[in-house]
Write a protein that holds these residues in place. Structure first.
Motif, PDB file in Angstrom:
ATOM      1  N   GLU A  25       0.852  -1.124  -0.153  1.00 26.36           N
ATOM      2  CA  GLU A  25       0.375  -0.346  -0.089  1.00 26.36           C
ATOM      3  C   GLU A  25       1.044   1.106   0.262  1.00 26.36           C
ATOM      4  O   GLU A  25       0.575   1.862  -1.046  1.00 26.36           O
ATOM      5  CB  GLU A  25      -1.126   0.469   1.302  1.00 26.36           C
ATOM      6  CG  GLU A  25      -2.455   1.259   1.104  1.00 26.36           C
ATOM      7  CD  GLU A  25      -2.929   1.207   0.229  1.00 26.36           C
ATOM      8  OE1 GLU A  25      -3.258   2.688  -0.213  1.00 26.36           O
ATOM      9  OE2 GLU A  25      -3.308  -0.088  -0.483  1.00 26.36           O
ATOM     10  N   ASN A  52      -6.682  -0.341   4.113  1.00 22.22           N
ATOM     11  CA  ASN A  52      -6.928   0.241   3.580  1.00 22.22           C
ATOM     12  C   ASN A  52      -6.806  -0.635   2.085  1.00 22.22           C
ATOM     13  O   ASN A  52      -7.733  -0.177   0.998  1.00 22.22           O
ATOM     14  CB  ASN A  52      -5.780   1.900   2.939  1.00 22.22           C
ATOM     15  CG  ASN A  52      -5.605   2.309   4.339  1.00 22.22           C
ATOM     16  OD1 ASN A  52      -7.273   2.649   5.025  1.00 22.22           O
ATOM     17  ND2 ASN A  52      -4.710   3.090   4.269  1.00 22.22           N
ATOM     18  N   HIS A  53      -5.840  -1.424   1.242  1.00 23.77           N
ATOM     19  CA  HIS A  53      -5.948  -2.140   1.019  1.00 23.77           C
ATOM     20  C   HIS A  53      -7.477  -2.194   0.093  1.00 23.77           C
ATOM     21  O   HIS A  53      -7.969  -2.392  -1.173  1.00 23.77           O
ATOM     22  CB  HIS A  53      -4.798  -2.979   0.585  1.00 23.77           C
ATOM     23  CG  HIS A  53      -4.889  -4.019  -0.328  1.00 23.77           C
ATOM     24  ND1 HIS A  53      -4.295  -3.620  -2.035  1.00 23.77           N
ATOM     25  CD2 HIS A  53      -4.883  -5.287  -0.381  1.00 23.77           C
ATOM     26  CE1 HIS A  53      -4.028  -4.640  -2.765  1.00 23.77           C
ATOM     27  NE2 HIS A  53      -4.781  -5.469  -1.932  1.00 23.77           N
ATOM     28  N   LYS A  56      -9.840   0.096  -1.898  1.00 21.72           N
ATOM     29  CA  LYS A  56      -9.951  -0.099  -2.689  1.00 21.72           C
ATOM     30  C   LYS A  56      -9.821  -0.913  -3.128  1.00 21.72           C
ATOM     31  O   LYS A  56     -10.512  -0.993  -4.632  1.00 21.72           O
ATOM     32  CB  LYS A  56      -8.457   0.370  -2.954  1.00 21.72           C
ATOM     33  CG  LYS A  56      -7.993   1.834  -2.071  1.00 21.72           C
ATOM     34  CD  LYS A  56      -6.247   2.177  -2.424  1.00 21.72           C
ATOM     35  CE  LYS A  56      -5.626   3.681  -2.003  1.00 21.72           C
ATOM     36  NZ  LYS A  56      -4.196   3.605  -2.142  1.00 21.72           N
ATOM     37  N   SER A  57      -9.618  -2.263  -3.144  1.00 21.28           N
ATOM     38  CA  SER A  57      -9.829  -3.228  -4.123  1.00 21.28           C
ATOM     39  C   SER A  57     -11.312  -3.592  -3.837  1.00 21.28           C
ATOM     40  O   SER A  57     -12.051  -4.285  -5.198  1.00 21.28           O
ATOM     41  CB  SER A  57      -8.980  -4.452  -3.780  1.00 21.28           C
ATOM     42  OG  SER A  57      -9.122  -5.268  -2.206  1.00 21.28           O
TER      43      SER A  57
END
Length: 63
Positions: A25, A52-53, A56-57
């Motif tokens: 990230e 966060n990853h 986002k995905s």
């Protein structure tokens, strides 16, 4: 009698930790023995970067 090796001229050997990889990230270095997270063969420096990853995905959704 024990003496401080820094004072008596013997010195000491410094050891530095080597990074085991980079965070997917934030691209920060990840070191062995610290708060690294391995998830689906991807390395993250902390749970915040993993979260966060996943956001986002689209693998996780906030409610």
């Amino acid at each position: 009698m024990l003496e401080n090796p820094m004072v008596n001229g013997q010195g000491f050997q410094e050891t530095y930790a080597s990074p085991v990889g980079r965070c997917e990230e934030c691209k920060d270095s990840v070191f062995q023995g610290y708060e690294g997270v391995l998830f689906l063969d991807k390395l993250f420096c902390c749970t915040t970067c993993l979260e966060n990853h996943l956001k986002k995905s689209g693998a996780i959704q906030e409610i």
